[in-house]
Design a protein around this motif. Sequence first.
Motif, mmCIF file in Angstrom:
data_model
loop_
_atom_site.group_PDB
_atom_site.id
_atom_site.type_symbol
_atom_site.label_atom_id
_atom_site.label_comp_id
_atom_site.label_asym_id
_atom_site.label_seq_id
_atom_site.Cartn_x
_atom_site.Cartn_y
_atom_site.Cartn_z
ATOM 1 N N GLY A 144 -55.232 -63.974 -88.606
ATOM 2 C CA GLY A 144 -54.408 -63.751 -87.421
ATOM 3 C C GLY A 144 -54.958 -64.440 -86.200
ATOM 4 N N THR A 145 -54.068 -64.773 -85.261
ATOM 5 C CA THR A 145 -54.463 -65.422 -84.009
ATOM 6 C C THR A 145 -53.772 -64.725 -82.842
ATOM 7 O OG1 THR A 145 -54.922 -67.614 -84.936
ATOM 8 C CG2 THR A 145 -54.229 -67.536 -82.640
ATOM 9 N N ILE A 146 -54.534 -64.529 -81.773
ATOM 10 C CA ILE A 146 -53.984 -63.994 -80.521
ATOM 11 C C ILE A 146 -53.911 -65.145 -79.529
ATOM 12 C CG2 ILE A 146 -54.198 -62.212 -78.758
ATOM 13 C CD1 ILE A 146 -56.253 -60.820 -80.606
ATOM 14 N N LEU A 147 -52.757 -65.322 -78.908
ATOM 15 C CA LEU A 147 -52.564 -66.377 -77.915
ATOM 16 C C LEU A 147 -52.545 -65.783 -76.514
ATOM 17 C CD1 LEU A 147 -49.689 -68.383 -79.673
ATOM 18 C CD2 LEU A 147 -52.159 -68.744 -79.867
ATOM 19 N N ASP A 189 -59.333 -65.335 -82.690
ATOM 20 C CA ASP A 189 -59.250 -64.697 -83.998
ATOM 21 C C ASP A 189 -58.930 -63.214 -83.823
ATOM 22 O OD1 ASP A 189 -59.735 -64.583 -86.934
ATOM 23 O OD2 ASP A 189 -61.419 -63.323 -86.329
ATOM 24 N N ALA A 190 -57.857 -62.759 -84.483
ATOM 25 C CA ALA A 190 -57.388 -61.388 -84.274
ATOM 26 C C ALA A 190 -58.370 -60.347 -84.808
ATOM 27 C CB ALA A 190 -56.021 -61.203 -84.933
ATOM 28 N N ALA A 191 -59.171 -60.707 -85.798
ATOM 29 C CA ALA A 191 -60.096 -59.730 -86.380
ATOM 30 C C ALA A 191 -61.370 -59.583 -85.557
ATOM 31 C CB ALA A 191 -60.441 -60.138 -87.812
ATOM 32 N N SER A 192 -61.945 -60.697 -85.122
ATOM 33 C CA SER A 192 -63.248 -60.659 -84.462
ATOM 34 C C SER A 192 -63.185 -60.812 -82.950
ATOM 35 C CB SER A 192 -64.135 -61.777 -85.036
ATOM 36 O OG SER A 192 -63.546 -63.045 -84.777
#
Length: 327
Positions: A144-147, A189-192
């Motif tokens: 996953g990616t957060i923008l 990175d959505a997880a870290s």
Amino acid sequence: MAAPLQLGFTDYEQTYAKKKTRRQRFLDEMEATVPWDPFLALISPVYHRPSAKGGRPPFPLEVMLRIHLLQQWFTLSDPLMEEMLIDTPCFRRFAGIDMVEDRIPDETTILNFRHLLEENRIAEQILETVNQSLREKGVMLKEGTILDATIINAPSSTKNKTGERDPEMHSVAKGNQWFFGMRCHIGVDAASGLVHSVVSTAANVHELNTAPDRVHGEERVIYGDSGHIGIEKREAFKDCEAEMRIAMKPGQRRVLPDTPEGRLLDLMEAAKAHVRAKVEHPFRIIKCQFGFRKVFYRSIRKNNLKLTMLFALANLWMVRERCPSTA
């Protein structure tokens, strides 16, 4: 690594003091976290070699790299960096400089090394090296990616040598307030919560325009604030199979009805906001901890390279306890 130094009286006092300063603790943590050998391997091919004609030999590459990182962490100009090396024992120890036997790089030498890194785009290689190391350790995932983006202010005054503002910067309204400067867009990175992509533009460039450059293509889900509404309609995302979890506009969320369906939608928005909150941590580090609140240089390119280096160092700072050494 730098050879052990012969300590002067002041250095000896501070090295063996019962209480370490906050600055010294920070440097000790980064000493153990920075992957020195990979960083040096990136710069070594382009670093100056001793001339066969003689002359003053160049400073050791590791010394110059350590000085450059000190500049990033403490937001120091080239002249101030030279002064801090003279005044501050813990900086000299970290850089591997013996005040008695070694020369201290002057501001021109520090400037030339920074220009060398800029010309060869070393900051981008360093970010990729850090992230590759973290992926191998299982810290950074690709699911996953957060923008998100933030505005970096630039001087709006024309009282300078050229009599004009930086032509690459621009004004933009955010809410009821106007800003002049640039916009830093990142993919996280959505997880870290670690940064994997950095793009800089003028402040008036919309976040959707840089979205394709901030994803790696292997995401299963993409998060974004309300500024990314309509991302699925963009040409670059028409064939994207990732699920888009874009925030509702704040005004729409405030008028959600007090019904089971309205409360469910509000809970879904809260869940998305909980994940997106991770993107604020890297921004906090570079702005509050590293002090990058205003642009340092003219031109977006130079500031983008500085931001890329800062985010690479911010990633190392965030994983210092999980990965004490990424070398």
